[in-house]
Design an enzyme around this catalytic site. Sequence first.
Site, mmCIF file in Angstrom:
data_model
loop_
_atom_site.group_PDB
_atom_site.id
_atom_site.type_symbol
_atom_site.label_atom_id
_atom_site.label_comp_id
_atom_site.label_asym_id
_atom_site.label_seq_id
_atom_site.Cartn_x
_atom_site.Cartn_y
_atom_site.Cartn_z
ATOM 1 N N GLU A 88 0.792 -1.232 0.000
ATOM 2 C CA GLU A 88 0.000 0.000 0.000
ATOM 3 C C GLU A 88 0.826 1.284 0.000
ATOM 4 O O GLU A 88 0.386 2.295 -0.533
ATOM 5 C CB GLU A 88 -0.927 0.001 1.219
ATOM 6 C CG GLU A 88 -1.977 -1.101 1.213
ATOM 7 C CD GLU A 88 -3.014 -0.915 0.124
ATOM 8 O OE1 GLU A 88 -3.312 0.243 -0.231
ATOM 9 O OE2 GLU A 88 -3.518 -1.924 -0.380
ATOM 10 N N SER A 484 -46.620 -33.221 39.734
ATOM 11 C CA SER A 484 -46.238 -33.581 41.098
ATOM 12 C C SER A 484 -44.844 -33.122 41.491
ATOM 13 O O SER A 484 -44.498 -33.164 42.678
ATOM 14 C CB SER A 484 -46.334 -35.102 41.275
ATOM 15 O OG SER A 484 -47.687 -35.523 41.177
#
Length: 823
Positions: A88, A484
Amino acid sequence: MFLRLIGYFFGLGVLIAVVVAAGLYIFISDLAKDLPDYEVLNAYEPPVTSRIYAGDGSLIAEYAKERRLYLPIQAVPDMLKNAFIAAEDKNFYSHIGIDPMALGRAIINNVQNYGTGRRSRGASTITQQVAKNFLLSNERSYIRKIKEAILALRIEQAYSKDRILELYLNEIFFGLGAYGIAGTALTYFDKSVHQINLQEAAYMAALPKAPNNYHPFRKTKEAIERRNWVLDRMLANGFATAEEVEKAKTTPLGVNPRRGSSYLFAGEYFSEEVRREIVERFGVDALYEGGLSIRTTLDPKLQKLARKSLQNGLIKFDQARGYRGPVANVESGVDWGKSFGELEPMSDVPEWRLAVVLAAEDSTITVGLQPRKQASGALGDERDNGTIILDDMKWALTLRTDVKKTSKVKLASEVLKIGDVVFVESVGDEARPNAYFLRQPPEVSGAIAVMDPHTGRVLAMAGGFSFANSQFNRATQALRQPGSSFKPFVYAAALDNGYTPSSVVLDAPIKVDQGAGLGIWEPKNYGNKFAGPSTLRLGIEKSRNLMTVRLAKDMGMPLVAEYSKRFGVYDNLMPVLSMALGAGETTVMRMVAGYSVLANGGKKITPTLIDRIQDRYGKTIFKHEERICDNCNATSWDNQEEPVLVDTREQVLDPMTAYQITSMMEGVVKRGTARSVQKVNAPIAGKTGTTNEEKDAWFVGYSVDLAVGVYIGYDNPRPMGRGSTGGGLAAPVFTDFMINALKDQKPVEFRVPRGIKLLPIDGKTGLLAKAGQPGVIMEAFKPGTRPPDVFSVIGFADDMIRGKLSVSPDANRGIIDGTGGLF
C-alpha cells in the site's frame, strides 16, 4: 525593446502565478474550513466483536456486526506490517502524509490513459486512507482527494507513524464480513495474527484494494495473482528473501473460513440464552459493537453430558413409537449427491448424516451419504455409500401412520423406498466399515438444566434435541405444568409451619367446591388408587394427589402461593387447590432454582448464566457474585485473620425444614416413584412429575452440589401414551446424566443441620417405634417436635370442610376397606 517585452511577459507570468497561487490558497483555505476534526481519532472506538467464554475460558460464541478485534500496533507481527507497507505505501515511514513521487507517477499515468476508458490510478498513502476511511466519504472526485491530502498532512503532524498504522490496520475491510487484521486472520484462516505465515500475510495485504475482486473462492486466480504481486513488492523492499517468496508463490491460498458464531460443541442453546440476556441488559449495540468479554458459568464437560443424556432419552421414547417417514424424497439419478445436496443437516448433531436410499432389498438398504460441503460452501466431489441392515433399523418396522395409529411390517423394503432421504449414524467396525443405523429426529421435545444449588450458577443447559432444528429453548421459554414435581414446595410450606414428616393425612377420594360457578373438582391419584391415612413422607414418596390436596386445604392455599413465590417457582400463583398439584405453568429453570433452595439449606438464589462481563477496556460492568469480602484484596499477609465471605442472601426456608424435605425426597428415590435413580449410587433427593393424560413428564432432583431438572413433552401438548410418566421418561435422563457427572467423585451425604434429631418411626403410622424393626425408618425432627403419641389424621372429615380426627391405628382398615361412605 526585446528586454522590455521579456520583462513584460515575466511580470505577467508572475502576476498570473500569484493570482493562481492566491486562488488556490483561497480555495484550499475554504475547503479546510469545513474539514472534519481529525482529533476525533483520539477517541476512536470501532465496532468490536463481543466474545462469550465458558467457565474454563474456552470460547463459546462471538457476536459482531463487523468481525473485528482491536489489536495494538505493538502486538502486530513485523511480517504483517511489512506486507501492508509493501502493498500500500512503501515510503510510509519517510513521507509527510502524501508521497510526491507516487503522486507524480499517478498524474503522468492518468494523463496518458485519459480518454482510453481505463480506471484512473491512485497514489493514496496509508495516512490518506486513514483520512478517507475515518473522516471522509468514498466519493470519487478531485475535491475529495484534496481534502484527503490536507487531512493527511494534519494527521501526520498530530500522530506518530505507528499510531496511524495501528488505526489503518484495525479499520480496513477485508471481505467475508471481516474488519481489521486480527478479525481477518480468524475469519480467513482461523488463526491468530501470530500464526500467520508469509503467503497468508501477503494475501491479507492484497485484499483491502478490492476484497470482492480477490475473493478466495469466486476469484481464486485473481486472488493468487494479487498475492504474488504483493510478495514481489515484499522482495523488492527487502521484507522477504527470494527463496521465501518463491516458496510462498507455490502455496495455495489455504483459506479456511471460520465457521459460524458458535464454537463450543453442544453450547448453542446456552450461548443464545446469554445473547438474549445481554441484549436485554445492555442493548443490541453493546453486544454487537461493544467488544464485551462475557465469562459464563458453563461447564463444557457437564454441557456435553447433559445434552447427550437428553438426546438419548428423546430418541428412546421416539423410536418406541415407530417410524414416521423420510425427511424428503428425491430423484436418485446419475449424480444422486446433487439431488439432495441443498438439504440442511442438523449441524449440531454431526454424528448424524443425511443419506438417500439408492437400493431397497428385504433385509438391506443401500444409501448414498450427502457430500460434505467444502470451505467454499460448495458440495464435495465424494460420493460415499453405506448399508443399513435389518437389525440396524428394527425399531422402524413399526410404522406410525397417525398420532394414535401404527402398523407392523417385516421387511426393510417396506419401510424405505428408493429416493427416500433419511438420517443415518455410522455404526461401522472392521467387519462392516460402511454400516449405518437408521435415525429420525424425535418429534417429542424436552429440556435439561444443571445448576450449582449453592450459587445459582447454571452449569449446563439444553433446550431441545437440536438447536439447528429448533431454536426454541424449552428450559427457559416453555411454560409447562410441573405436575407432582411441585409437591415438595407444598410439603416444605407445611413442614415450615408446624407439620412434621410423620404427620398423617388422609389419602382418600375428596370433592372440592371450587366456587364461582366452577363446580365440583374431584382430584384423583395416578392409577385411581388410595391408601388411607399416610404420613407426609409416604405422601411425597408415593406422590399422593389426594393427600396433597387435603394438606394444602388444611393449611390454606395462600400459604402455598406465598412459598412458591419465595422459591421463585411462580410470581403470583393463583391460590386454588388444583395449583397444589402443579397445575400452574412454569419453566424448567425456575423449578431447578426452587429445588436449589431446598438443596442449599433454604438460601434464596438467583439463577445466572453469566459470572462476569467486562467492557472493551477490561472494566467489570457486571458481576453475579454478591457476597461481600472486605479483606479479600489485601496486598500482603501480616498474620491477619483469614477473610470471611459475608453471605447476604435471604433465608427463605428454615435449614431444618430444607433437610426434612430433602430426606423425604431421598425416600422418593429409595422407595417411591423414582427408584430407577438409585443407579446413580450416590445420595440423591428428587421428585417425579406427570401431568394429566401424560402430557408432560418431569424429574427434578439434586445431589449435594448439583441440582438438575428434566422435562419431556410435545411442543404442542398432547398425551404421550399410558405409562409415559416422570419416573419412566424424565428420571432415566436424570440418572444417565448424574452417573456420568458424578462418576469420578466420592458419594457425599446430605449435611444434617445442627439441632435435627433422627428418631425411629413406623413408616405407615408415623408413631414412635424401635429401630431395626420392619417398616421402621429414621425420621428427622426439629427441636421441640417429636412423633405423635396419638394417631391423628388430617382431613378425615366431610370432604367439603377442613377437619381433623383422632383414631386408633386399627381404624385405618375401616377407612380403606369400607363401603365408600366415608369418602
